[in-house]
Motif scaffolding. Structure first.
Motif, PDB file in Angstrom:
ATOM      1  N   GLY A  49      -1.749  10.813  -5.480  1.00 33.77           N
ATOM      2  CA  GLY A  49      -0.445  11.197  -6.292  1.00 33.77           C
ATOM      3  C   GLY A  49       0.752  11.164  -5.214  1.00 33.77           C
ATOM      4  O   GLY A  49       1.973  11.228  -5.796  1.00 33.77           O
ATOM      5  N   HIS A  50       0.410  11.310  -3.776  1.00 33.55           N
ATOM      6  CA  HIS A  50       1.788  11.356  -3.107  1.00 33.55           C
ATOM      7  C   HIS A  50       1.968   9.642  -2.576  1.00 33.55           C
ATOM      8  O   HIS A  50       1.302   8.784  -2.914  1.00 33.55           O
ATOM      9  N   ALA A  51       3.409   9.548  -2.262  1.00 32.31           N
ATOM     10  CA  ALA A  51       3.624   8.169  -1.685  1.00 32.31           C
ATOM     11  C   ALA A  51       3.070   8.067  -0.168  1.00 32.31           C
ATOM     12  O   ALA A  51       3.473   8.969   0.825  1.00 32.31           O
ATOM     13  N   VAL A  52       2.091   7.466  -0.039  1.00 32.93           N
ATOM     14  CA  VAL A  52       1.382   7.265   1.292  1.00 32.93           C
ATOM     15  C   VAL A  52       1.609   6.045   2.027  1.00 32.93           C
ATOM     16  O   VAL A  52       1.218   4.888   1.390  1.00 32.93           O
ATOM     17  N   VAL A  53       2.179   5.887   3.186  1.00 32.37           N
ATOM     18  CA  VAL A  53       2.609   4.531   4.147  1.00 32.37           C
ATOM     19  C   VAL A  53       1.725   4.362   4.871  1.00 32.37           C
ATOM     20  O   VAL A  53       1.240   5.181   5.803  1.00 32.37           O
ATOM     21  N   PHE A  54       0.790   3.190   4.754  1.00 34.15           N
ATOM     22  CA  PHE A  54      -0.294   2.813   5.947  1.00 34.15           C
ATOM     23  C   PHE A  54       0.631   1.922   6.662  1.00 34.15           C
ATOM     24  O   PHE A  54       0.741   0.721   6.409  1.00 34.15           O
ATOM     25  N   MET A 100       1.301   2.062  -0.063  1.00 31.84           N
ATOM     26  CA  MET A 100       2.096   1.011   0.695  1.00 31.84           C
ATOM     27  C   MET A 100       1.416   0.634   2.062  1.00 31.84           C
ATOM     28  O   MET A 100       1.244   1.431   2.822  1.00 31.84           O
ATOM     29  N   GLU A 101       1.452  -0.543   2.294  1.00 33.26           N
ATOM     30  CA  GLU A 101       1.100  -1.000   3.702  1.00 33.26           C
ATOM     31  C   GLU A 101       2.067  -1.936   4.354  1.00 33.26           C
ATOM     32  O   GLU A 101       2.664  -2.758   3.648  1.00 33.26           O
ATOM     33  N   SER A 132       3.332  -4.363  -7.433  1.00 33.02           N
ATOM     34  CA  SER A 132       4.470  -5.433  -7.244  1.00 33.02           C
ATOM     35  C   SER A 132       5.579  -5.081  -6.384  1.00 33.02           C
ATOM     36  O   SER A 132       6.133  -6.128  -6.023  1.00 33.02           O
ATOM     37  N   THR A 133       6.030  -3.986  -6.193  1.00 31.75           N
ATOM     38  CA  THR A 133       7.048  -3.875  -5.307  1.00 31.75           C
ATOM     39  C   THR A 133       6.468  -3.059  -3.958  1.00 31.75           C
ATOM     40  O   THR A 133       7.350  -3.342  -3.108  1.00 31.75           O
ATOM     41  N   VAL A 134       5.473  -2.107  -3.946  1.00 36.22           N
ATOM     42  CA  VAL A 134       5.456  -1.458  -2.768  1.00 36.22           C
ATOM     43  C   VAL A 134       4.196  -2.017  -1.855  1.00 36.22           C
ATOM     44  O   VAL A 134       4.393  -1.581  -0.565  1.00 36.22           O
ATOM     45  N   ASN A 135       3.816  -2.784  -2.367  1.00 35.38           N
ATOM     46  CA  ASN A 135       2.382  -3.377  -1.427  1.00 35.38           C
ATOM     47  C   ASN A 135       2.811  -4.929  -0.647  1.00 35.38           C
ATOM     48  O   ASN A 135       3.196  -5.356  -1.247  1.00 35.38           O
ATOM     49  N   ASP A 137      -5.068  -5.094  -3.149  1.00 39.76           N
ATOM     50  CA  ASP A 137      -4.783  -4.422  -4.587  1.00 39.76           C
ATOM     51  C   ASP A 137      -5.857  -3.642  -4.896  1.00 39.76           C
ATOM     52  O   ASP A 137      -5.661  -2.485  -5.512  1.00 39.76           O
ATOM     53  N   THR A 138      -6.984  -4.237  -5.086  1.00 36.00           N
ATOM     54  CA  THR A 138      -8.039  -3.364  -5.803  1.00 36.00           C
ATOM     55  C   THR A 138      -8.468  -2.058  -4.928  1.00 36.00           C
ATOM     56  O   THR A 138      -9.201  -1.219  -5.614  1.00 36.00           O
ATOM     57  N   SER A 139      -8.030  -2.155  -3.787  1.00 36.12           N
ATOM     58  CA  SER A 139      -8.729  -1.185  -3.029  1.00 36.12           C
ATOM     59  C   SER A 139      -7.579   0.047  -2.849  1.00 36.12           C
ATOM     60  O   SER A 139      -7.815   1.096  -2.077  1.00 36.12           O
ATOM     61  N   VAL A 140      -6.620  -0.091  -3.582  1.00 40.43           N
ATOM     62  CA  VAL A 140      -5.678   1.289  -3.544  1.00 40.43           C
ATOM     63  C   VAL A 140      -5.826   2.182  -4.515  1.00 40.43           C
ATOM     64  O   VAL A 140      -5.828   1.931  -5.576  1.00 40.43           O
ATOM     65  N   ASN A 141      -6.022   3.288  -3.939  1.00 45.49           N
ATOM     66  CA  ASN A 141      -6.267   4.612  -4.486  1.00 45.49           C
ATOM     67  C   ASN A 141      -7.111   4.436  -5.796  1.00 45.49           C
ATOM     68  O   ASN A 141      -6.911   4.892  -6.834  1.00 45.49           O
TER      69      ASN A 141
END
Ligand SMILES: Nc1ncnc2c1ncn2[C@@H]1O[C@H](COP(=O)(O)OP(=O)(O)O)[C@@H](O)[C@H]1O
Ligand SMILES: O=C(O)C1=C[C@@H](OP(=O)(O)O)[C@@H](O)[C@H](O)C1
Ligand SMILES: [Mg+2]
Length: 217
Positions: free
Chosen positions: A94-99, A146-147, A180-183, A189-193
């Motif tokens: 639920g947080h904005a997490v930047v890798f 986001m990465e 579509s915008t942050v990654n 994609d399938t591994s995000v959260n």
């Protein structure tokens, strides 16, 4: 209260440096859980590792992350190994997490001159760094919304990229990964959260606590 952005990634990816620059850009405060651990313990990270061992550091780190997620509404940088904790990974939902990603050669170059990272102070820091990347990449991607690749960009450029891609301040704690915008194109994609809450160890206290309504903690 929820951080505008939580920054994760391997040692040398620039979490502390870019996190501070990002906070300046956003006009918010910066906090680093490594600093919180040092302040709370009254000792350096190297000292905690050497005297008490890594498990004690990880426990202090887990507590520091939980407290900072609840208290801090600016940019929060975690230590590189914080995602090893399944409880922390659940808390990051639920947080904005930047890798911030970094390749092995560049990561080693950036951390090579420092003696401040006890994990990389052994006889073969290259092998250690590679093993660390291999083990942790899936965990960073599990928690990330986001990465950003940092190999080819300086800290200021990375901070600008992150600021541009962050969701606008919404006033809610919920962050839905917008693929579509942050990654980056490099994100799988399938591994995000996408992991289940029940992947914690059986004796993990997180599984015994109710997950509060409204998402992240
Ligand atoms: N994008 C970058 N390009 C070049 N050097 C960087 C970059 N990001 C960080 N650094 C440098 O790498 C070193 C480690 O950065 P730091 O922010 O401490 O990383 P972390 O907190 O992820 O371990 C510092 O000397 C910092 O100036
Ligand atoms: O990767 C790790 O396990 C560690 C990374 C360090 O933070 P940085 O990632 O900010 O260097 C620090 O928390 C500690 O030395 C352990
Ligand atoms: Mg750091």
């Amino acid at each position: 209260m929820s951080p505008r952005a939580v920054v994760v990634g391997p040692p040398g990816s620039g979490k502390s440096t870019v996190g501070r620059l990002l906070a300046e850009r956003l006009g918010v405060g910066f906090r680093d859980t490594d600093d919180d651990v040092v302040a709370r313990a009254g000792r350096s990270i190297s000292d905690i590792f050497t005297t008490d061992g890594e498990p004690v550091f990880r426990r202090l780190e887990e507590e520091a992350v939980a407290a900072a997620l609840a208290e801090h509404d600016g940019v929060l940088a975690l230590g590189g190994g914080a995602v090893l904790s399944s409880a922390t990974r659940v808390r990051l939902r639920g947080h904005a997490v930047v890798f911030l990603n970094v390749g092995m050669a560049e990561g080693i170059r950036r951390t090579g001159l420092s003696t401040a990272r006890p994990l990389l102070a052994g006889v073969n820091p290259r092998a250690t760094y590679k093993a660390l990347l291999d083990a942790r990449l899936p965990l960073y991607r599990e928690v990330a919304t986001m990465e950003v690749d940092t190999d080819q960009a300086g800290p200021d450029e990375v901070a600008a990229t992150v600021a541009r891609r962050l969701p606008a301040e919404s006033g809610t704690d919920e962050v839905t990964p917008d693929r579509s915008t942050v990654n980056d194109a490099s994100v799988n994609d399938t591994s995000v959260n996408d992991t289940s809450v029940n992947d914690s160890a059986p004796n993990d206290p997180i599984t015994k606590e109710p997950f509060p309504e409204g998402g992240a903690r």
